[in-house]
Write an enzyme that holds these catalytic residues in place. Structure first.
Site, PDB file in Angstrom:
ATOM      1  N   LYS A  96     -10.164  -2.585 -17.202  1.00  0.00           N
ATOM      2  CA  LYS A  96      -8.893  -3.069 -17.749  1.00  0.00           C
ATOM      3  C   LYS A  96      -8.367  -2.151 -18.848  1.00  0.00           C
ATOM      4  O   LYS A  96      -7.318  -2.398 -19.436  1.00  0.00           O
ATOM      5  CB  LYS A  96      -9.086  -4.488 -18.321  1.00  0.00           C
ATOM      6  N   LYS A 101      -9.886  -1.817 -21.700  1.00  0.00           N
ATOM      7  CA  LYS A 101     -10.147  -2.497 -22.975  1.00  0.00           C
ATOM      8  C   LYS A 101     -11.596  -2.257 -23.391  1.00  0.00           C
ATOM      9  O   LYS A 101     -12.483  -2.170 -22.562  1.00  0.00           O
ATOM     10  CB  LYS A 101      -9.972  -4.017 -22.803  1.00  0.00           C
TER      11      LYS A 101
HETATM   12  N1  C2G Z   1      -2.989 -15.351 -25.287  1.00  0.00           N
HETATM   13  C1  C2G Z   1      -2.013 -16.194 -25.805  1.00  0.00           C
HETATM   14  N2  C2G Z   1      -1.473 -15.917 -27.015  1.00  0.00           N
HETATM   15  C2  C2G Z   1      -1.877 -14.827 -27.724  1.00  0.00           C
HETATM   16  C3  C2G Z   1      -2.885 -13.982 -27.213  1.00  0.00           C
HETATM   17  C4  C2G Z   1      -3.436 -14.265 -25.977  1.00  0.00           C
HETATM   18  O1  C2G Z   1      -1.632 -17.187 -25.159  1.00  0.00           O
HETATM   19  N3  C2G Z   1      -1.297 -14.592 -28.929  1.00  0.00           N
HETATM   20  C5  C2G Z   1      -3.550 -15.661 -23.961  1.00  0.00           C
HETATM   21  C6  C2G Z   1      -3.300 -14.566 -22.940  1.00  0.00           C
HETATM   22  O2  C2G Z   1      -1.985 -14.686 -22.390  1.00  0.00           O
HETATM   23  C7  C2G Z   1      -4.390 -14.848 -21.910  1.00  0.00           C
HETATM   24  C8  C2G Z   1      -5.537 -15.401 -22.775  1.00  0.00           C
HETATM   25  O3  C2G Z   1      -4.956 -15.770 -24.047  1.00  0.00           O
HETATM   26  O4  C2G Z   1      -3.951 -15.868 -21.001  1.00  0.00           O
HETATM   27  C9  C2G Z   1      -6.641 -14.380 -23.008  1.00  0.00           C
HETATM   28  O5  C2G Z   1      -6.054 -13.220 -23.567  1.00  0.00           O
HETATM   29  P1  C2G Z   1      -6.795 -11.806 -23.314  1.00  0.00           P
HETATM   30  O6  C2G Z   1      -8.215 -11.936 -23.694  1.00  0.00           O
HETATM   31  O7  C2G Z   1      -5.952 -10.728 -23.902  1.00  0.00           O
HETATM   32  O8  C2G Z   1      -6.716 -11.748 -21.717  1.00  0.00           O
HETATM   33  P2  C2G Z   1      -6.396 -10.467 -20.808  1.00  0.00           P
HETATM   34  O9  C2G Z   1      -7.087  -9.278 -21.317  1.00  0.00           O
HETATM   35  O10 C2G Z   1      -4.942 -10.445 -20.612  1.00  0.00           O
HETATM   36  O11 C2G Z   1      -7.200 -10.851 -19.455  1.00  0.00           O
HETATM   37  O12 C2G Z   1      -7.734 -11.161 -14.772  1.00  0.00           O
HETATM   38  C10 C2G Z   1      -6.926 -11.465 -15.882  1.00  0.00           C
HETATM   39  C11 C2G Z   1      -7.387 -10.772 -17.131  1.00  0.00           C
HETATM   40  O13 C2G Z   1      -8.785 -10.942 -17.332  1.00  0.00           O
HETATM   41  C12 C2G Z   1      -6.595 -11.304 -18.327  1.00  0.00           C
END
Ligand code: C2G
Length: 129
Positions: A44, A46
């Site tokens: 990803k 990350k």
């Molecule tokens: N999120 C949120 N508000 C934020 C930060 C994050 O609602 N201020 C939500 C994101 O939209 C996501 C969840 O928290 O639904 C987890 O965020 P991340 O860990 O950044 O997820 P991500 O890396 O986007 O992983 O297969 C899908 C991926 O694994 C998604």
């Protein structure tokens, strides 16, 4: 039982994550969180500050979360939904539309992201401190 699923890295756990989990769980009776492994995070683009086991431990302590399983690939979602008998797939709306291909298998719901907080923001603020 209405079963909900969501995916993410959930690094440096913050209230945006908690609000997402809280609202996701409120859509049903059970919430499965599929947590990105450290290896998948590399795919990803990350690198989490906390490793998979640490992030899993934190998530399992949250009352809105019923079970945490690993996310190792982009293409596991349909299998996860079918094998876990999921009714509702939930993601933050930064992913709006990206997972509409799941609609034949379950409801797909994008929830508004929480403003003014992110793991990236936390890292940036700490780097300037
Ligand atoms: N999120 C949120 N508000 C934020 C930060 C994050 O609602 N201020 C939500 C994101 O939209 C996501 C969840 O928290 O639904 C987890 O965020 P991340 O860990 O950044 O997820 P991500 O890396 O986007 O992983 O297969 C899908 C991926 O694994 C998604």
């Amino acid at each position: 039982m209405e079963k909900v699923i969501t995916y993410g890295t959930f690094d440096l756990l913050h209230w945006g994550h908690i609000r997402l989990l809280e609202r996701a769980r409120a859509l049903g009776d059970h919430l499965t969180v599929v947590l990105s492994t450290d290896e998948f995070n590399k795919l990803k683009g990350k690198e989490a500050f906390h490793n998979f086991e640490q992030r899993k431990y934190l998530l399992e302590a949250i009352k809105h979360v019923d079970v945490v399983i690993p996310e190792t690939a982009w293409d596991q979602k349909i299998t996860d939904i079918q094998s876990n008998e999921i009714n509702i797939f939930v993601m933050g709306d930064d992913w709006e539309g990206q997972f509409d291909f799941l609609t034949p298998y379950c409801d797909v719901c994008y929830l508004e992201r929480t403003k003014d907080i992110s793991t990236t923001y936390i890292k940036e603020q700490l780097a300037q401190a």
